[in-house]
Design a protein around this motif. Structure first.
Motif, PDB file in Angstrom:
ATOM      1  N   ASN A   1       0.923  -0.282  -0.227  1.00  0.00           N
ATOM      2  CA  ASN A   1       0.327  -0.061   0.273  1.00  0.00           C
ATOM      3  C   ASN A   1       0.650   1.209  -0.036  1.00  0.00           C
ATOM      4  OD1 ASN A   1       1.007  -0.280   2.503  1.00  0.00           O
ATOM      5  ND2 ASN A   1      -0.418   0.202   4.191  1.00  0.00           N
ATOM      6  N   PHE A   2       1.985   1.214  -0.577  1.00  0.00           N
ATOM      7  CA  PHE A   2       2.674   2.052  -0.242  1.00  0.00           C
ATOM      8  C   PHE A   2       2.871   3.530  -1.223  1.00  0.00           C
ATOM      9  CE2 PHE A   2       6.813   4.785  -1.507  1.00  0.00           C
ATOM     10  CZ  PHE A   2       7.391   5.023  -0.358  1.00  0.00           C
ATOM     11  N   PRO A   3       1.706   3.412  -1.766  1.00  0.00           N
ATOM     12  CA  PRO A   3       1.626   4.242  -3.117  1.00  0.00           C
ATOM     13  C   PRO A   3       0.365   4.797  -2.540  1.00  0.00           C
ATOM     14  CG  PRO A   3       2.187   2.305  -4.534  1.00  0.00           C
ATOM     15  CD  PRO A   3       1.806   2.383  -2.924  1.00  0.00           C
ATOM     16  N   GLN A   4      -0.183   4.256  -1.970  1.00  0.00           N
ATOM     17  CA  GLN A   4      -1.887   4.590  -1.484  1.00  0.00           C
ATOM     18  C   GLN A   4      -1.400   6.215  -0.136  1.00  0.00           C
ATOM     19  OE1 GLN A   4      -1.751   2.286  -2.245  1.00  0.00           O
ATOM     20  NE2 GLN A   4      -2.638   1.934  -4.181  1.00  0.00           N
ATOM     21  N   VAL A   5      -0.451   5.069   0.375  1.00  0.00           N
ATOM     22  CA  VAL A   5       0.292   5.833   1.769  1.00  0.00           C
ATOM     23  C   VAL A   5       0.579   7.369   1.511  1.00  0.00           C
ATOM     24  CG1 VAL A   5       1.506   5.920   3.353  1.00  0.00           C
ATOM     25  CG2 VAL A   5      -0.006   4.408   3.645  1.00  0.00           C
ATOM     26  N   CYS A   6       2.164   7.174   0.751  1.00  0.00           N
ATOM     27  CA  CYS A   6       2.588   8.488  -0.236  1.00  0.00           C
ATOM     28  C   CYS A   6       1.382   8.997  -0.650  1.00  0.00           C
ATOM     29  CB  CYS A   6       3.876   7.845  -1.529  1.00  0.00           C
ATOM     30  SG  CYS A   6       5.053   9.295  -1.597  1.00  0.00           S
ATOM     31  N   ARG A   7       0.725   8.953  -1.605  1.00  0.00           N
ATOM     32  CA  ARG A   7      -0.044  10.183  -1.996  1.00  0.00           C
ATOM     33  C   ARG A   7      -0.905  10.721  -0.306  1.00  0.00           C
ATOM     34  NH1 ARG A   7      -2.030   8.965  -7.467  1.00  0.00           N
ATOM     35  NH2 ARG A   7      -0.949   9.545  -8.688  1.00  0.00           N
ATOM     36  N   ARG A   8      -1.628  10.040   0.061  1.00  0.00           N
ATOM     37  CA  ARG A   8      -2.322  11.096   1.479  1.00  0.00           C
ATOM     38  C   ARG A   8      -0.808  12.183   2.500  1.00  0.00           C
ATOM     39  NH1 ARG A   8      -3.846   6.233   3.578  1.00  0.00           N
ATOM     40  NH2 ARG A   8      -2.219   6.646   5.203  1.00  0.00           N
ATOM     41  N   ILE A   9       0.509  11.196   2.442  1.00  0.00           N
ATOM     42  CA  ILE A   9       1.072  11.773   3.437  1.00  0.00           C
ATOM     43  C   ILE A   9       2.199  12.645   2.600  1.00  0.00           C
ATOM     44  CG2 ILE A   9       2.309  11.148   5.368  1.00  0.00           C
ATOM     45  CD1 ILE A   9      -0.658  10.460   5.697  1.00  0.00           C
ATOM     46  N   SER A  10       2.907  12.147   2.600  1.00  0.00           N
ATOM     47  CA  SER A  10       4.321  12.898   1.277  1.00  0.00           C
ATOM     48  C   SER A  10       3.768  14.362   1.132  1.00  0.00           C
ATOM     49  CB  SER A  10       4.240  11.998   0.191  1.00  0.00           C
ATOM     50  OG  SER A  10       5.986  12.802   0.447  1.00  0.00           O
ATOM     51  N   GLU A  11       5.250  15.210   1.638  1.00  0.00           N
ATOM     52  CA  GLU A  11       5.131  16.564   1.277  1.00  0.00           C
ATOM     53  C   GLU A  11       5.731  16.777  -0.142  1.00  0.00           C
ATOM     54  OE1 GLU A  11       5.569  18.714   4.741  1.00  0.00           O
ATOM     55  OE2 GLU A  11       3.676  18.274   5.630  1.00  0.00           O
ATOM     56  N   CYS A  12       5.998  16.250  -0.455  1.00  0.00           N
ATOM     57  CA  CYS A  12       7.256  15.759  -1.791  1.00  0.00           C
ATOM     58  C   CYS A  12       6.705  16.125  -2.757  1.00  0.00           C
ATOM     59  CB  CYS A  12       8.456  14.843  -1.458  1.00  0.00           C
ATOM     60  SG  CYS A  12       9.794  14.708  -2.817  1.00  0.00           S
ATOM     61  N   THR A  13       6.821  17.013  -3.304  1.00  0.00           N
ATOM     62  CA  THR A  13       5.947  16.555  -5.171  1.00  0.00           C
ATOM     63  C   THR A  13       6.325  15.227  -5.828  1.00  0.00           C
ATOM     64  OG1 THR A  13       8.418  16.710  -6.060  1.00  0.00           O
ATOM     65  CG2 THR A  13       7.044  19.226  -5.928  1.00  0.00           C
ATOM     66  N   THR A  14       7.330  14.382  -5.478  1.00  0.00           N
ATOM     67  CA  THR A  14       7.186  12.743  -6.299  1.00  0.00           C
ATOM     68  C   THR A  14       5.957  12.465  -5.432  1.00  0.00           C
ATOM     69  OG1 THR A  14       8.654  11.973  -4.157  1.00  0.00           O
ATOM     70  CG2 THR A  14       9.961  12.881  -5.837  1.00  0.00           C
ATOM     71  N   ALA A  15       5.296  12.767  -4.780  1.00  0.00           N
ATOM     72  CA  ALA A  15       3.821  12.030  -4.176  1.00  0.00           C
ATOM     73  C   ALA A  15       2.582  12.803  -5.900  1.00  0.00           C
ATOM     74  CB  ALA A  15       3.386  12.235  -3.291  1.00  0.00           C
ATOM     75  N   ASP A  16       2.900  12.965  -6.436  1.00  0.00           N
ATOM     76  CA  ASP A  16       2.075  13.326  -7.227  1.00  0.00           C
ATOM     77  C   ASP A  16       2.442  12.058  -9.199  1.00  0.00           C
ATOM     78  OD1 ASP A  16       0.264  14.992  -5.526  1.00  0.00           O
ATOM     79  OD2 ASP A  16       2.163  16.536  -6.383  1.00  0.00           O
ATOM     80  N   ASN A  17       3.142  12.294  -8.879  1.00  0.00           N
ATOM     81  CA  ASN A  17       3.320  11.132  -9.686  1.00  0.00           C
ATOM     82  C   ASN A  17       2.858  10.311  -9.892  1.00  0.00           C
ATOM     83  OD1 ASN A  17       5.979  11.965  -9.818  1.00  0.00           O
ATOM     84  ND2 ASN A  17       7.488  10.708  -9.092  1.00  0.00           N
ATOM     85  N   PRO A  18       2.656   9.444 -11.110  1.00  0.00           N
ATOM     86  CA  PRO A  18       1.857   8.016 -11.173  1.00  0.00           C
ATOM     87  C   PRO A  18       1.924   7.166 -10.358  1.00  0.00           C
ATOM     88  CG  PRO A  18       2.990   9.169 -13.504  1.00  0.00           C
ATOM     89  CD  PRO A  18       3.749   9.527 -12.039  1.00  0.00           C
TER      90      PRO A  18
END
Length: 866
Positions: A781-798
């Protein structure tokens, strides 16, 4: 060139002037005086003198061959018709010990001397040769013992431990031969050797190299080790020898052990004072680097070398803990730097003990001398790990898959031995806390009287006598009357059942105090009055000796005058001591002497000495706490040690240092370590959060965890052909959280993310929740958690590349880069520890690498991951 030696010998033409030959021989002898074996030879001249009186030249030496030793005697025979002397060598049997071979050398030499002609001034060496050959045959069947060596040393007045190689005596009656020696130049162990300066003292003239140290306070360099390049011998300073130098063992050649170390810490503020920091932690992951930066080179330490310390403040203050955290390295690094040989396990404990005690003395002389702290420390050198603790801190160790165990227990008042010492030196224990001059409040007057007697700091306090009461005593019998009156009040038969144990202790103490007071008044009335005045006045100060209190005790206002008062008063109260004096009297007299010394120290303090905000502590040992250590050591600074651990192949364990505020059971601590295995920062946070989760009014909580793993290096696996880089690379994904302490502008922050208002503790707690969430689903579930939590622009990647920061090359950035250290410490599919970086806090997930075996297993030494 002789076989087996590094010397080339040349014969000069016979036309050379004799005075030139003599001058060169004298120069050779002067140069030889610098070597260690020639210096020793001056005391044992018979090992290098010519045989007989005929001038035959001999060479005596001990040879080492394949682990054994042989005596060798070379005799130069003069033969007619030959310009050169003929060398004849006689060798003894193989010996296992150098001393036995040296004994053979001595006997061969003595046999050659005995066979030399006594009347003729000329000898061709043949008789000396035959005499030595006869002794050689005798030695072939002889086995020496240590007793034989000792006997020969006494007879000949020499030491067999001194060996001679290629030592020749150029006799004046021999042919005028001058030898030009091409000597081997030895090289020292380790880096940073240099030639001595023009004003540097050396043991004697010669070719020297020195290894310098640097004073941390002044920055000045000074030589610590001297190396003789001619003999390969090392020297250090010594005040007990004639030359001022003594030989020492060669420095340790550092080994780099395949040990992985990870360390991390966490702390939570007290609920009563959420803005006050009481605990401090220190983690030095690379001691040689730290020593180099702080002017204490540690070039002879095995690697890796690390230090961790937890300093837990006492008396609701972090002043002492902060002082110790800032100054511990000043006492540890010089002690490590002064040692150039390999470290043994017991020596690690000794250096930690010396460092803690030196730090305690520095704290007692500082402005926060009445504050205190507990300390837990860990020192790793190579594959050895030592841990120690003083005070309320404890040290826990856990191996993976096995239950945790306490390796160093805290020092608490519930320990009978600790409690006995506290009361012996005038301290008291009530409600599980240690204090001095404490009057416990009982349920009624009888209980209060029992408590007052039990916790009396000296015999006059136990008897309830003030200086005026002692002055008014006209007859010693009055003391016995006071005793009878008080004993009837506190006798065990006169108190309720629940007070009988306390009454029994108090009754015994009252009886001993009565005898002590009677003895002192009967011995010297003036001295007794002086002593009781000191003790009573000190009781009123509550142990806080400032200038005002010191002036009241000594009657003077400066330290110079105070010294004379101390000397006079000390001589007076010493009159109470005799050969038959009882322990109570001796203890009170020694207490009076310490009070006088403390008063002089109080006069020297020019700063204001504020009393601690809280007097009582929950442990029986600690650093600082001067009022509990003077005049008697009710609390002392003596660390206890865990058994030194040697990290072996396949060993995988965790060491945790916990403050006294951690209320978790041993099983709960072990579960937290197993849950966050390999992530020391997350483990420390887990322990602190579980403790705080129990609710209620809690003190500050701190934990420092270290993970160790022994991992042999793996064989390199060649990369696939499609890889176009020669560097080792890993591909990682990360989650970034910022906190309000980050002031640097970051252009890679996701659009719409405002400046974070969370503090550091809240950011750490959030990332700990993220790690637990990822581990529950094996990071799927790393992509979903990253999209929800991370504040880096890489979280908006595909979605498949959310949080992806690309390929990282090992060694491409600074050696201390936390991102690279964390990335290369991970296995494929693993989650890193919480890692601080200039951008904020990060946790990472490694998605792959080019080299699945070698590159992933080549681990860095950083704290956690991205």
């Amino acid at each position: 060139q002789k076989q087996g030696t590094s010397e080339l010998k040349f014969r000069r033409p016979s036309s050379t002037s004799l005075w030139v030959l003599q001058q060169e021989r004298d120069q050779q002898k002067d140069d030889a005086k610098g070597s260690s074996f020639m210096e020793s030879m001056s005391a044992h001249a018979d090992l290098s003198t010519p045989a007989g009186t005929g001038g035959t030249r001999l060479i005596a030496r001990v040879r080492e061959e394949e682990g054994s030793f042989k005596a060798e005697l070379t005799i130069f025979l003069k033969k007619e018709g030959f310009k050169e002397d003929k060398e004849m060598r006689i060798r003894g049997p193989k010996r296992k010990d150098k001393r036995y071979a040296a004994l053979d050398v001595l006997l061969l030499k003595k046999a050659a001397n005995a066979a030399a002609p006594k009347t003729s001034s000329y000898s061709d060496g043949s008789r000396e040769y035959m005499g030595a050959r006869a002794r050689q045959r005798e030695l072939l069947g002889k086995d020496w013992t240590e007793a034989d060596c000792v006997k020969m040393e006494k007879e000949e007045k020499l030491k067999l431990d001194i060996f001679y190689k290629d030592v020749e005596d150029l006799s004046s009656t021999a042919a005028p031969v001058v030898e030009i020696k091409v000597e081997k130049v030895f090289k020292p162990v380790g880096p940073d050797w240099a030639k001595p300066g023009p004003i540097t003292t050396t043991p004697w003239k010669g070719n020297w190299l020195v290894h310098e140290r640097q004073e941390m306070s002044t920055g000045k360099h000074y030589p610590a080790i001297w190396f003789d390049t001619k003999t390969g011998v090392y020297y250090i300073r010594s005040s007990t020898t004639r030359t001022g130098f003594v030989t020492t063992t060669p420095p340790n050649k550092p080994d780099i052990h395949p040990v992985i170390f990870k360390g991390g810490s966490a702390s939570v503020m007290s609920t009563a004072a959420p803005t006050r920091k009481d605990d401090f932690q220190v983690i030095l992951q690379d001691l040689p680097k730290t020593g180099r930066l702080l002017k204490s080179p540690l070039v002879f330490l095995d690697m890796p070398a690390a230090f961790c310390g937890l300093f837990d403040g006492l008396r609701s203050s972090g002043a002492a803990a902060e002082f110790c955290a800032r100054n511990f390295h000043k006492h540890l690094l010089p002690r490590l730097s002064a040692r150039h040989t390999a470290w043994e396990d017991f020596e690690l404990c000794d250096v930690l003990k010396e460092t803690v005690e030196a730090l305690d003395q520095a704290l007692l002389a500082s402005q926060c001398l009445f504050e205190g702290c507990s300390v837990a420390v860990m020192l790793q050198i190579g594959k050895l790990v030592a841990a120690a603790s003083v005070g309320g801190t404890r040290v826990v160790m856990k191996r993976r898959g096995k239950p945790a165990k306490v390796v160093v227990e805290p020092h608490v008042p519930s320990d009978p031995d600790e409690a006995r010492r506290v009361e012996q030196y005038g301290g008291n224990i009530a409600d599980g806390e240690v204090g001095s001059n404490f009057r416990a409040v009982g349920e009624d007057e009888k209980e209060e009287e029992l408590l007052r007697i039990r916790y009396g700091a000296h015999c006059f306090a136990v008897m309830g006598m003030s200086p005026e009461d002692v002055k008014g005593v006209k007859d010693i019998k009055e003391i016995r009357k006071i005793y009878r009156r008080k004993s009837l009040q506190i006798h065990p038969d006169k108190v309720p059942e629940h007070l009988k144990e306390l009454a029994s202790i108090a009754f015994g103490k009252l009886d001993a105090a009565c005898e002590a007071v009677e003895y002192m008044l009967g011995t010297n009335n003036e001295a007794t009055r002086t002593l009781v005045g000191l003790l009573h006045r000190f009781d009123q100060t509550n142990g806080i000796m400032n200038q005002q209190e010191a002036t009241g005790i000594l009657g003077v206002s400066n330290a110079a005058a105070g010294e004379s008062v101390v000397n006079s008063s000390t001589r007076t109260i010493h009159k109470l001591l005799s050969t038959s004096v009882q322990d109570e009297v001796r203890r009170d007299v020694e207490r009076g002497e310490q009070i006088l010394k403390e008063a002089v120290e109080g006069l020297k303090r020019t700063w204001e000495v504020p009393p601690p905000s809280r007097r009582r502590i929950g442990c029986t040992r600690g650093l600082g706490l001067r009022d509990l250590k003077k005049p008697g050591p009710a609390v002392r600074c003596l660390p206890d040690f865990a058994e030194v651990v040697e990290i072996k192949p396949g060993d995988d364990f965790c060491i945790g240092m916990l403050s006294d505020g951690v209320s978790l059971t041993l099983e709960e601590v072990g579960v937290a370590m197993e849950k966050q295995w390999g992530r020391p920062k997350a483990t420390s946070l887990e322990i602190c959060r579980q403790t705080r989760g129990k609710g209620g009014q809690q003190p500050s909580v701190s934990a420092t965890c270290m993970y160790y793993e022994h991992s042999e290096p793996e064989a390199e696996v060649k990369p696939p052909k499609r890889v176009k880089t020669d560097g080792t690379q890993v591909k990682v994904k990360h989650i970034l959280l910022r906190h309000k302490d980050i002031k640097v502008h970051d252009p890679d922050i996701r659009p719409g993310k405002l400046a974070s208002k969370r503090n550091l503790a809240e950011a750490e707690s959030t990332l700990l929740d993220v790690i637990e969430e990822l581990m529950k689903q094996d990071c799927s579930n790393f992509p979903q958690v990253c999209r929800r939590i991370s504040e880096c622009t890489t979280a908006d990647n595909p979605i498949t590349t959310a949080g992806d920061i690309g390929w990282l090359t090992k060694g491409a950035g600074p050696a201390d880069d936390p991102i690279l250290s964390a990335a290369f410490s991970l296995k494929v599919g693993a989650v890193s520890d919480i890692t601080p970086s200039p951008r904020g806090l990060q946790s990472s997930y490694e998605s792959g690498s080019f080299f699945l075996v070698f590159e992933v297993e080549a681990r860095g030494g950083g704290v956690g991951g991205l």
